[in-house]
Design a protein around this motif. Structure first.
Motif, PDB file in Angstrom:
ATOM      1  N   PRO A  17       0.818  -1.229   0.000  1.00  0.00           N
ATOM      2  CA  PRO A  17       0.000   0.000   0.000  1.00  0.00           C
ATOM      3  C   PRO A  17       0.849   1.276   0.000  1.00  0.00           C
ATOM      4  O   PRO A  17       0.489   2.269  -0.644  1.00  0.00           O
ATOM      5  N   ALA A  18       1.975   1.263   0.733  1.00  0.00           N
ATOM      6  CA  ALA A  18       2.854   2.433   0.743  1.00  0.00           C
ATOM      7  C   ALA A  18       3.437   2.688  -0.646  1.00  0.00           C
ATOM      8  O   ALA A  18       3.598   3.844  -1.068  1.00  0.00           O
ATOM      9  N   LEU A  19       3.731   1.616  -1.369  1.00  0.00           N
ATOM     10  CA  LEU A  19       4.235   1.757  -2.728  1.00  0.00           C
ATOM     11  C   LEU A  19       3.165   2.373  -3.632  1.00  0.00           C
ATOM     12  O   LEU A  19       3.474   3.213  -4.493  1.00  0.00           O
ATOM     13  N   ALA A  20       1.908   1.969  -3.440  1.00  0.00           N
ATOM     14  CA  ALA A  20       0.802   2.538  -4.236  1.00  0.00           C
ATOM     15  C   ALA A  20       0.660   4.031  -3.977  1.00  0.00           C
ATOM     16  O   ALA A  20       0.453   4.826  -4.906  1.00  0.00           O
ATOM     17  N   VAL A  21       0.773   4.439  -2.717  1.00  0.00           N
ATOM     18  CA  VAL A  21       0.689   5.860  -2.373  1.00  0.00           C
ATOM     19  C   VAL A  21       1.819   6.630  -3.032  1.00  0.00           C
ATOM     20  O   VAL A  21       1.635   7.745  -3.555  1.00  0.00           O
ATOM     21  N   SER A  22       3.008   6.030  -3.039  1.00  0.00           N
ATOM     22  CA  SER A  22       4.168   6.681  -3.653  1.00  0.00           C
ATOM     23  C   SER A  22       3.972   6.857  -5.155  1.00  0.00           C
ATOM     24  O   SER A  22       4.376   7.870  -5.724  1.00  0.00           O
ATOM     25  N   ILE A  23       3.348   5.878  -5.800  1.00  0.00           N
ATOM     26  CA  ILE A  23       3.124   5.956  -7.246  1.00  0.00           C
ATOM     27  C   ILE A  23       2.102   7.040  -7.576  1.00  0.00           C
ATOM     28  O   ILE A  23       2.267   7.821  -8.512  1.00  0.00           O
ATOM     29  N   ARG A  24       1.024   7.105  -6.765  1.00  0.00           N
ATOM     30  CA  ARG A  24      -0.050   8.052  -7.041  1.00  0.00           C
ATOM     31  C   ARG A  24       0.342   9.490  -6.692  1.00  0.00           C
ATOM     32  O   ARG A  24      -0.064  10.443  -7.352  1.00  0.00           O
ATOM     33  N   GLY A  25       1.112   9.637  -5.632  1.00  0.00           N
ATOM     34  CA  GLY A  25       1.469  10.973  -5.180  1.00  0.00           C
ATOM     35  C   GLY A  25       2.877  11.339  -5.612  1.00  0.00           C
ATOM     36  O   GLY A  25       3.388  10.907  -6.646  1.00  0.00           O
ATOM     37  N   GLY A  26       3.515  12.149  -4.777  1.00  0.00           N
ATOM     38  CA  GLY A  26       4.896  12.514  -5.072  1.00  0.00           C
ATOM     39  C   GLY A  26       5.811  11.322  -4.853  1.00  0.00           C
ATOM     40  O   GLY A  26       5.690  10.612  -3.855  1.00  0.00           O
ATOM     41  N   TRP A  27       6.705  11.095  -5.792  1.00  0.00           N
ATOM     42  CA  TRP A  27       7.548   9.898  -5.746  1.00  0.00           C
ATOM     43  C   TRP A  27       8.495   9.938  -4.554  1.00  0.00           C
ATOM     44  O   TRP A  27       9.188  10.920  -4.308  1.00  0.00           O
ATOM     45  N   GLN A  28       8.525   8.810  -3.796  1.00  0.00           N
ATOM     46  CA  GLN A  28       9.447   8.630  -2.684  1.00  0.00           C
ATOM     47  C   GLN A  28      10.162   7.295  -2.865  1.00  0.00           C
ATOM     48  O   GLN A  28       9.517   6.270  -3.082  1.00  0.00           O
TER      49      GLN A  28
END
Length: 294
Positions: free
Chosen positions: A248-259
Protein backbone atom coordinates in the motif's frame (compact mmCIF):
# COMPACT_ATOMS: atom_id res chain seq x y z
CA UNK A 1 28.67 -32.88 -8.60
CA UNK A 2 28.37 -36.51 -7.60
CA UNK A 3 30.35 -35.67 -4.46
CA UNK A 4 27.86 -33.16 -3.14
CA UNK A 5 26.66 -34.04 0.34
CA UNK A 6 23.19 -35.63 0.38
CA UNK A 7 21.77 -32.56 2.12
CA UNK A 8 23.32 -30.11 -0.34
CA UNK A 9 22.10 -32.19 -3.27
CA UNK A 10 18.56 -32.37 -1.88
CA UNK A 11 18.55 -28.63 -1.18
CA UNK A 12 19.76 -27.79 -4.69
CA UNK A 13 17.26 -30.20 -6.27
CA UNK A 14 14.27 -28.78 -4.37
CA UNK A 15 15.32 -25.15 -4.94
CA UNK A 16 15.95 -25.45 -8.68
CA UNK A 17 12.83 -27.48 -9.49
CA UNK A 18 10.67 -25.13 -7.41
CA UNK A 19 12.14 -22.11 -9.15
CA UNK A 20 11.52 -23.71 -12.55
CA UNK A 21 7.87 -24.42 -11.76
CA UNK A 22 7.23 -21.15 -9.95
CA UNK A 23 8.85 -19.11 -12.68
CA UNK A 24 6.58 -20.64 -15.30
CA UNK A 25 3.59 -20.05 -13.04
CA UNK A 26 4.11 -16.46 -11.95
CA UNK A 27 6.41 -14.60 -14.31
CA UNK A 28 4.35 -12.55 -16.77
CA UNK A 29 3.56 -13.86 -20.29
CA UNK A 30 6.38 -13.43 -22.75
CA UNK A 31 9.06 -14.07 -20.14
CA UNK A 32 12.63 -14.20 -21.47
CA UNK A 33 13.83 -17.78 -21.84
CA UNK A 34 17.44 -17.25 -20.71
CA UNK A 35 16.98 -17.72 -16.96
CA UNK A 36 14.61 -20.66 -17.39
CA UNK A 37 16.97 -22.33 -19.86
CA UNK A 38 19.88 -21.98 -17.43
CA UNK A 39 17.77 -23.37 -14.58
CA UNK A 40 16.72 -26.32 -16.76
CA UNK A 41 20.31 -27.23 -17.61
CA UNK A 42 21.22 -27.07 -13.91
CA UNK A 43 18.13 -29.15 -13.07
CA UNK A 44 19.14 -31.82 -15.60
CA UNK A 45 22.57 -32.16 -14.00
CA UNK A 46 20.99 -32.37 -10.54
CA UNK A 47 18.30 -34.95 -11.38
CA UNK A 48 20.83 -37.21 -13.07
CA UNK A 49 23.23 -36.82 -10.14
CA UNK A 50 20.40 -37.60 -7.71
CA UNK A 51 19.45 -40.78 -9.59
CA UNK A 52 23.06 -41.97 -9.73
CA UNK A 53 23.61 -41.16 -6.05
CA UNK A 54 20.46 -43.02 -4.98
CA UNK A 55 21.30 -46.11 -7.01
CA UNK A 56 24.86 -46.06 -5.71
CA UNK A 57 23.55 -45.86 -2.14
CA UNK A 58 20.98 -48.65 -2.63
CA UNK A 59 23.55 -51.08 -4.00
CA UNK A 60 26.51 -49.86 -1.95
CA UNK A 61 28.71 -49.44 -5.00
CA UNK A 62 30.66 -46.62 -6.57
CA UNK A 63 28.85 -44.57 -9.24
CA UNK A 64 31.60 -45.60 -11.65
CA UNK A 65 30.59 -49.26 -11.23
CA UNK A 66 26.98 -48.76 -12.33
CA UNK A 67 26.35 -50.42 -15.67
CA UNK A 68 23.47 -50.09 -18.12
CA UNK A 69 21.62 -53.16 -16.90
CA UNK A 70 21.71 -51.99 -13.28
CA UNK A 71 20.59 -48.50 -14.25
CA UNK A 72 17.69 -49.91 -16.30
CA UNK A 73 16.55 -52.07 -13.37
CA UNK A 74 16.57 -49.08 -11.02
CA UNK A 75 14.87 -46.61 -13.38
CA UNK A 76 12.20 -49.01 -14.65
CA UNK A 77 11.79 -51.44 -11.76
CA UNK A 78 11.59 -49.38 -8.56
CA UNK A 79 9.17 -46.58 -7.58
CA UNK A 80 11.98 -44.20 -6.67
CA UNK A 81 13.76 -44.99 -9.91
CA UNK A 82 10.60 -44.49 -11.97
CA UNK A 83 10.08 -41.11 -10.30
CA UNK A 84 13.70 -40.24 -11.09
CA UNK A 85 13.20 -41.29 -14.71
CA UNK A 86 10.07 -39.11 -14.89
CA UNK A 87 12.10 -36.15 -13.62
CA UNK A 88 14.90 -36.73 -16.10
CA UNK A 89 12.51 -37.08 -19.05
CA UNK A 90 10.47 -34.06 -17.95
CA UNK A 91 13.50 -31.81 -17.66
CA UNK A 92 14.92 -33.13 -20.94
CA UNK A 93 11.64 -32.35 -22.70
CA UNK A 94 11.84 -28.77 -21.47
CA UNK A 95 15.16 -28.11 -23.20
CA UNK A 96 13.96 -28.06 -26.84
CA UNK A 97 10.94 -25.96 -25.85
CA UNK A 98 13.23 -23.39 -24.25
CA UNK A 99 15.79 -23.58 -27.06
CA UNK A 100 13.36 -21.80 -29.42
CA UNK A 101 14.61 -18.23 -29.63
CA UNK A 102 11.30 -16.56 -28.78
CA UNK A 103 9.63 -15.37 -25.55
CA UNK A 104 7.89 -18.19 -23.67
CA UNK A 105 4.12 -17.84 -23.95
CA UNK A 106 0.91 -19.55 -25.07
CA UNK A 107 0.82 -23.33 -25.49
CA UNK A 108 4.59 -23.58 -25.16
CA UNK A 109 4.40 -22.00 -21.72
CA UNK A 110 1.57 -24.37 -20.70
CA UNK A 111 3.63 -27.37 -21.82
CA UNK A 112 6.64 -26.12 -19.86
CA UNK A 113 4.44 -25.53 -16.82
CA UNK A 114 3.09 -29.09 -16.98
CA UNK A 115 6.57 -30.58 -17.40
CA UNK A 116 8.08 -28.55 -14.55
CA UNK A 117 5.11 -29.41 -12.30
CA UNK A 118 5.58 -33.13 -13.04
CA UNK A 119 9.30 -32.95 -12.28
CA UNK A 120 8.69 -31.14 -8.99
CA UNK A 121 5.78 -33.36 -7.88
CA UNK A 122 7.85 -36.47 -8.53
CA UNK A 123 10.09 -35.49 -5.60
CA UNK A 124 7.32 -36.88 -3.37
CA UNK A 125 8.81 -40.32 -4.00
CA UNK A 126 12.09 -39.12 -2.44
CA UNK A 127 10.55 -38.56 0.99
CA UNK A 128 8.04 -39.74 3.57
CA UNK A 129 5.03 -39.09 1.31
CA UNK A 130 5.75 -42.30 -0.61
CA UNK A 131 5.88 -44.45 2.56
CA UNK A 132 2.45 -46.06 2.38
CA UNK A 133 0.27 -48.58 0.59
CA UNK A 134 -3.34 -48.75 -0.50
CA UNK A 135 -5.78 -45.86 -0.38
CA UNK A 136 -4.09 -44.26 2.63
CA UNK A 137 -0.75 -44.35 0.85
CA UNK A 138 -2.30 -42.75 -2.23
CA UNK A 139 -3.77 -39.94 -0.13
CA UNK A 140 -0.43 -39.36 1.57
CA UNK A 141 1.37 -39.28 -1.76
CA UNK A 142 -1.21 -36.89 -3.21
CA UNK A 143 -0.86 -34.60 -0.21
CA UNK A 144 2.91 -34.66 -0.61
CA UNK A 145 2.69 -33.74 -4.29
CA UNK A 146 0.24 -30.91 -3.59
CA UNK A 147 2.48 -29.65 -0.78
CA UNK A 148 5.47 -29.52 -3.13
CA UNK A 149 3.55 -27.69 -5.84
CA UNK A 150 2.21 -25.13 -3.35
CA UNK A 151 5.72 -24.59 -1.98
CA UNK A 152 7.06 -24.22 -5.51
CA UNK A 153 4.36 -21.65 -6.26
CA UNK A 154 5.35 -19.62 -3.17
CA UNK A 155 9.07 -19.79 -3.97
CA UNK A 156 8.37 -18.87 -7.59
CA UNK A 157 6.22 -15.91 -6.59
CA UNK A 158 8.91 -14.57 -4.27
CA UNK A 159 11.52 -14.95 -7.02
CA UNK A 160 9.30 -13.33 -9.66
CA UNK A 161 8.37 -10.31 -7.52
CA UNK A 162 11.94 -9.92 -6.28
CA UNK A 163 13.16 -9.98 -9.88
CA UNK A 164 10.79 -7.10 -10.69
CA UNK A 165 11.91 -5.21 -7.59
CA UNK A 166 15.61 -5.53 -8.43
CA UNK A 167 15.36 -4.36 -12.05
CA UNK A 168 17.32 -1.21 -12.87
CA UNK A 169 14.66 1.50 -12.79
CA UNK A 170 16.23 4.14 -15.02
CA UNK A 171 13.99 6.55 -16.94
CA UNK A 172 11.03 4.11 -16.67
CA UNK A 173 11.06 4.27 -12.89
CA UNK A 174 7.35 5.04 -12.43
CA UNK A 175 6.21 2.45 -15.01
CA UNK A 176 8.38 -0.34 -13.65
CA UNK A 177 7.39 0.44 -10.08
CA UNK A 178 3.73 0.22 -11.11
CA UNK A 179 4.42 -3.23 -12.63
CA UNK A 180 6.01 -4.28 -9.34
CA UNK A 181 3.01 -3.00 -7.37
CA UNK A 182 0.57 -4.84 -9.64
CA UNK A 183 2.49 -8.13 -9.27
CA UNK A 184 2.74 -7.83 -5.47
CA UNK A 185 -0.86 -6.66 -5.07
CA UNK A 186 -2.30 -9.43 -7.28
CA UNK A 187 -0.52 -12.12 -5.25
CA UNK A 188 -2.72 -11.52 -2.19
CA UNK A 189 -5.42 -14.07 -3.08
CA UNK A 190 -3.09 -16.74 -4.59
CA UNK A 191 -0.81 -16.30 -1.58
CA UNK A 192 -3.65 -17.00 0.84
CA UNK A 193 -4.60 -20.15 -1.09
CA UNK A 194 -0.98 -21.31 -1.18
CA UNK A 195 -0.50 -20.85 2.58
CA UNK A 196 -3.77 -22.66 3.35
CA UNK A 197 -2.76 -25.55 1.07
CA UNK A 198 0.66 -25.84 2.70
CA UNK A 199 -0.85 -25.81 6.18
CA UNK A 200 -3.48 -28.48 5.40
CA UNK A 201 -1.25 -30.84 3.45
CA UNK A 202 1.67 -30.47 5.86
CA UNK A 203 -0.49 -31.15 8.91
CA UNK A 204 -2.21 -34.11 7.27
CA UNK A 205 1.08 -35.72 6.25
CA UNK A 206 2.69 -35.25 9.66
CA UNK A 207 -0.29 -36.71 11.56
CA UNK A 208 -0.67 -39.53 9.02
CA UNK A 209 2.96 -40.50 9.55
CA UNK A 210 2.34 -40.84 13.29
CA UNK A 211 3.66 -37.47 14.36
CA UNK A 212 2.35 -35.83 17.53
CA UNK A 213 2.83 -32.76 19.67
CA UNK A 214 5.16 -34.76 21.94
CA UNK A 215 7.30 -35.72 18.96
CA UNK A 216 7.94 -32.06 18.18
CA UNK A 217 10.31 -31.82 21.13
CA UNK A 218 11.20 -35.47 21.67
CA UNK A 219 12.67 -36.37 18.27
CA UNK A 220 15.27 -34.91 15.92
CA UNK A 221 12.61 -34.75 13.20
CA UNK A 222 10.31 -32.76 15.50
CA UNK A 223 13.01 -30.28 16.44
CA UNK A 224 13.96 -29.69 12.81
CA UNK A 225 10.27 -29.33 12.01
CA UNK A 226 9.91 -26.67 14.70
CA UNK A 227 12.83 -24.76 13.19
CA UNK A 228 11.17 -25.02 9.78
CA UNK A 229 7.84 -23.81 11.17
CA UNK A 230 9.57 -20.89 12.87
CA UNK A 231 11.15 -19.88 9.55
CA UNK A 232 7.80 -20.24 7.78
CA UNK A 233 6.29 -18.06 10.49
CA UNK A 234 8.89 -15.43 9.65
CA UNK A 235 7.94 -15.66 5.97
CA UNK A 236 4.26 -15.26 6.87
CA UNK A 237 5.12 -12.21 8.97
CA UNK A 238 6.96 -10.64 6.03
CA UNK A 239 4.11 -11.54 3.68
CA UNK A 240 1.68 -9.77 6.02
CA UNK A 241 4.01 -6.77 6.16
CA UNK A 242 4.04 -6.66 2.33
CA UNK A 243 0.28 -6.93 2.03
CA UNK A 244 -0.76 -4.45 4.72
CA UNK A 245 2.11 -1.96 4.86
CA UNK A 246 4.75 -2.02 2.13
CA UNK A 247 2.63 -2.64 -0.98
CA UNK A 248 0.00 0.00 0.00
CA UNK A 249 2.85 2.43 0.74
CA UNK A 250 4.24 1.76 -2.73
CA UNK A 251 0.80 2.54 -4.24
CA UNK A 252 0.69 5.86 -2.37
CA UNK A 253 4.17 6.68 -3.65
CA UNK A 254 3.12 5.96 -7.25
CA UNK A 255 -0.05 8.05 -7.04
CA UNK A 256 1.47 10.97 -5.18
CA UNK A 257 4.90 12.51 -5.07
CA UNK A 258 7.55 9.90 -5.75
CA UNK A 259 9.45 8.63 -2.68
CA UNK A 260 12.21 6.01 -3.03
CA UNK A 261 11.82 4.64 0.49
CA UNK A 262 8.76 2.35 -0.12
CA UNK A 263 10.48 0.67 -3.06
CA UNK A 264 13.70 0.24 -1.09
CA UNK A 265 11.82 -1.20 1.89
CA UNK A 266 9.96 -3.70 -0.28
CA UNK A 267 13.20 -4.79 -1.93
CA UNK A 268 14.86 -5.44 1.42
CA UNK A 269 11.82 -7.30 2.78
CA UNK A 270 11.55 -9.50 -0.34
CA UNK A 271 15.25 -10.32 -0.10
CA UNK A 272 14.78 -11.37 3.54
CA UNK A 273 11.81 -13.53 2.56
CA UNK A 274 13.91 -15.21 -0.14
CA UNK A 275 16.65 -16.00 2.40
CA UNK A 276 14.08 -17.48 4.79
CA UNK A 277 12.66 -19.59 1.94
CA UNK A 278 16.13 -20.99 1.24
CA UNK A 279 16.56 -21.83 4.93
CA UNK A 280 13.17 -23.58 4.93
CA UNK A 281 14.31 -25.71 2.00
CA UNK A 282 17.51 -26.52 3.89
CA UNK A 283 15.34 -27.83 6.74
CA UNK A 284 13.28 -29.85 4.25
CA UNK A 285 16.49 -31.40 2.91
CA UNK A 286 17.27 -32.66 6.42
CA UNK A 287 13.69 -33.61 7.41
CA UNK A 288 13.34 -36.00 4.48
CA UNK A 289 16.12 -38.15 5.94
CA UNK A 290 14.69 -38.37 9.50
CA UNK A 291 12.04 -40.63 10.99
CA UNK A 292 9.07 -38.54 12.25
CA UNK A 293 8.48 -40.83 15.25
CA UNK A 294 12.00 -41.82 16.24
Amino acid sequence: MAELSPYALRLALYAVLMLLFGRMLFVRPGLPRGVSLTLTVIALVLVITDAVTRLSGVLGISPADIDGETASWFLAGTPVGEAGLLRILGVLAMLPLLAINRPVQGLRRLALLALSASALASLSWNGHAAAGDGFGGTLRLGAGMLHLLAAGAWVGAIAAILQLALRPQGPRLRERTRELWQAAHSFAVPGTIIVATLAMTGTYTYVDLGGSVQNLTGTAHGRWLMIKLGLVGGMLGLAALHRWRLVPALAVSIRGGWQPRPLRSLRHSLACEAVLALLVLACVAVLGTLDPVA
